[in-house]
Design an enzyme around this catalytic site. Structure first.
Site, PDB file in Angstrom:
ATOM      1  N   GLU A 407      50.591  11.901  -7.111  1.00 40.37           N
ATOM      2  CA  GLU A 407      52.622  11.343  -7.562  1.00 40.37           C
ATOM      3  C   GLU A 407      53.184  12.713  -7.070  1.00 40.37           C
ATOM      4  O   GLU A 407      54.068  13.208  -8.204  1.00 40.37           O
ATOM      5  CB  GLU A 407      52.492  10.563  -9.128  1.00 40.37           C
TER       6      GLU A 407
HETATM    7  C1  TNX Z   1      50.135   5.965 -12.417  1.00 43.13           C
HETATM    8  S1  TNX Z   1      47.115   6.455 -12.059  1.00 43.13           S
HETATM    9  C2  TNX Z   1      49.934   7.558 -13.145  1.00 43.13           C
HETATM   10  C3  TNX Z   1      50.189   7.785 -14.272  1.00 43.13           C
HETATM   11  C4  TNX Z   1      51.286   6.586 -14.796  1.00 43.13           C
HETATM   12  C5  TNX Z   1      49.968   5.240 -15.211  1.00 43.13           C
HETATM   13  C6  TNX Z   1      50.613   4.703 -15.326  1.00 43.13           C
HETATM   14  C7  TNX Z   1      47.661   7.574 -11.920  1.00 43.13           C
HETATM   15  C8  TNX Z   1      46.960   9.167 -11.215  1.00 43.13           C
HETATM   16  N1  TNX Z   1      49.379   8.678 -12.554  1.00 43.13           N
HETATM   17  O1  TNX Z   1      51.095   9.047 -14.410  1.00 43.13           O
HETATM   18  O2  TNX Z   1      50.957   6.964 -16.362  1.00 43.13           O
HETATM   19  O3  TNX Z   1      50.838   5.210 -13.465  1.00 43.13           O
HETATM   20  O4  TNX Z   1      50.089   3.217 -15.787  1.00 43.13           O
END
Ligand code: TNX
Length: 610
Positions: A407
């Protein structure tokens, strides 16, 4: 099954019910030191004792737990109803030096509820063979086959070679599946009327075997205080080993901070279900949780915050060492994650020169993602990454270092890829193997690289391509393995962006065939992540983990041939009373046939959790 704590004895004491054989006539002189008893020669006395034990065994009710009632499901189970074993009050655990620590741990689990002393004795030293024997055999040659015996009805068939864990050891399995190598983590458990033996090639295998033994005792074994119970184990043999080498769970200690004791308790939960990796998500926008000596402001400033203004916190180097050592003793490897280049607001508050605008952002206590990033065009970023991964690697005995990678929405693709390649090289330079969320897939391969897949539709050509270039995969599909997803619409905490994940959904997928274009051989294993934006207490951690963690554990350990929802649900149901006795909070999922019905299972604990 009784879970009543032992009460002081009142009223008449029970009398001896073992039948005894009459003394044969014309016996030799009385060897008994007790004056006035009928004469009984030594040989006849022994005969009588054996006969009495045998009769008692026949009269005793069967073990309340069946040999196959184990989670995760063992590879092979061969029950022998005539072989039930009752723990005698003078039971000792005999073990050779390599298994000593495992034996001490086993004794530690069994003493509180049984109230027995259960001394641990050295198998090489003097003394009789105890009824509990743990052996770490130097080679698999001492792990005998189920010598021509048929598999138990309903027992799993031998699994195909592709299913086999990528572990050391010379795997042998003949056409009948009668001969197996136990490998790095396998064990053999034999329960007969006269004793219990666990054999393994490694202490890790022995440890997994003791967890099985624990599950075969009545649920009251989980009590912290002595219980009046017949401590009986079901007779037969289990030969067991994992399907995948990597079986893990992740705890996000960045969104909410959890102290060392909470983490140690999570390690215990993993160990129960033969999970062997604890991934700690140590850094995120809301908090930096691991001390870095060369960058003290990371914790001093960046460690102070948490979601919603909750108290912050961080692990000192000694705290982290304590976690790692506690986990190692339970054959769990800690995988530290430093999430880069996104999810770094807390680091930017502490060291603004790493921010793209070179000014400190305000501390962040919300739950959005994707807004923060380290400046990929500033060399100071790479000096920072080198310092941090260098120190974390030096504190970490395990082989892995997770660099996040998820992300980083604001970093252009080319810059992102260049950043990841440099960060991967910095991790590799520490001697650790790179792990990253599957967004790192497009970056170049580095030796041993592991990609953690968290998508929801099984279709990701970029990940499949990374695998073709040499990466291995850890599977954490959001819509099956994410422990922060709600079970149902009314689950009071958790997310639902990946859908609702009830226990059946957590169980009904195959890690070996989940991502299109990725063969089972490239799958290193599974991991169940628990993100903690909405999880604030130990009870809430457990509420989200149980009963889904055992479901994912079974996918990681058990051969695919054992996969069966109805059977799993039945076996899992028997764990409800165990969790209750152990004080573990859990979600009384309506699809599990709990022995007392869903509403009767620890309702006060569930309420406490939410
Ligand atoms: C996605 S899964 C994220 C996290 C969040 C999560 C909540 C991932 C690698 N990144 O930053 O906490 O969703 O479900």
């Amino acid at each position: 099954m009784s879970t009543n704590p032992a009460a002081p004895e009142t009223g008449p004491q029970p009398t001896e019910t073992h039948p005894t054989l009459p003394s044969p006539a014309g016996d030799a002189p009385d060897p008994s030191p007790v004056a006035g008893l009928p004469a009984t020669p030594a040989a006849a006395g022994e005969l009588a004792r054996v006969a009495a034990d045998h009769a008692a065994g026949q009269l005793a009710p069967p073990a309340p737990v069946h040999l196959g009632d184990v989670v995760p499901a063992p590879e092979r189970v061969l029950p022998d109803p005539a072989g039930d074993f009752t723990l005698p009050p003078d039971a000792a655990i005999r073990v050779d030096a390599a298994g000593l620590d495992v034996a001490e741990q086993l004794a530690g689990w069994l003493r509180p509820a049984t109230g027995l002393p259960l001394p641990v004795t050295d198998a090489a030293g003097p003394g009789p063979d105890g009824p509990l024997t743990l052996t770490v055999a130097a080679t698999d040659a001492t792990a005998p086959a189920l010598s021509g015996s048929p598999l138990a009805p309903g027992a799993p068939a031998p699994r195909p070679p592709a299913d086999r864990a990528a572990s050391a050891g010379t795997a042998r399995a003949d056409a009948d599946g009668d001969d197996v190598a136990l490998g790095d983590e396998g064990y053999r458990l034999d329960v007969t009327a006269t004793g219990v033996r666990i054999t393994a090639v490694t202490p890790a295998g022995l440890f997994h075997g003791t967890q099985t033994l624990r599950q075969l005792l009545p649920a009251a074994i989980e009590s912290a205080t002595p219980v009046a119970e017949r401590w009986v184990l079901p007779g037969g043999t289990i030969v067991d080993r994992p399907r995948f080498a990597y079986r893990g769970a992740m705890l996000d200690v960045a969104r909410h901070f959890f102290g060392v004791d909470d983490v140690l308790r999570v390690v215990d939960h993993l160990a129960r279900y033969k999970l062997n990796h604890l991934h700690l998500h140590l850094t995120d926008d809301q908090g930096w949780r691991i001390a870095v000596e060369s960058r003290p402001r990371l914790t001093e400033v960046g460690g102070d915050t948490a979601v919603g203004g909750a108290p912050g916190g961080w692990y000192t180097r000694d705290d982290y060492r304590r976690i790692v050592a506690y986990a190692a003793r339970r054959h769990v490897t800690v995988v530290p994650e430093i999430d880069l280049p996104g999810h770094t607001n807390a680091a930017l508050v502490a060291y603004p020169e790493l921010a793209p605008g070179k000014t400190a952002p305000p501390p962040y206590t919300g739950t959005d993602v994707g807004f923060s990033y380290l400046d990929p065009d500033d060399e100071r970023t790479y000096a920072f990454v080198a310092d941090v991964v260098g120190e974390v690697a030096a504190l970490t005995p395990g082989p892995w270092l997770h660099l996040g990678g998820d992300e980083a929405f604001k970093v252009p693709a080319a810059s992102y890829r260049a950043f990841v390649e440099r960060a991967q090289a910095l991790v590799a330079a520490t001697g650790k193997t790179v792990v990253g969320w599957h967004q790192i897939a497009p970056a170049g391969h580095v030796d041993g690289r592991v990609v953690q897949w968290w998508g929801t539709n099984g279709d990701d050509p970029g990940t499949a391509d990374a695998v073709r270039r040499g990466a291995r995969l850890v599977l954490s599909p959001g819509n099956h393995a994410y422990l922060d997803m709600k079970y149902a619409p009314d689950t009071p905490i958790g997310h639902d962006w990946a859908g609702l994940v009830d226990v059946r959904r957590a169980y009904e997928w195959d890690p070996g065939a989940h991502v299109h274009g990725v063969p089972a051989e490239a799958v290193l294993g599974v991991e169940a992540p628990l993100w903690t934006e909405s999880v604030t207490t130990r009870a809430e951690i457990e509420f989200m983990m149980f009963p889904r963690l055992p479901a994912v554990a079974e996918l990681g350990w058990s051969p695919r041939s054992t996969h069966d929802w109805a059977g799993f649900a039945e076996r899992l149901a028997g764990h409800g009373p165990r969790w209750t006795a152990a004080g573990i909070t859990f979600h009384p999922a309506p699809e599990i046939p709990w022995p007392d019905g869903p509403s009767r299972v620890a309702p006060e604990r569930v309420e406490a959790a939410v």
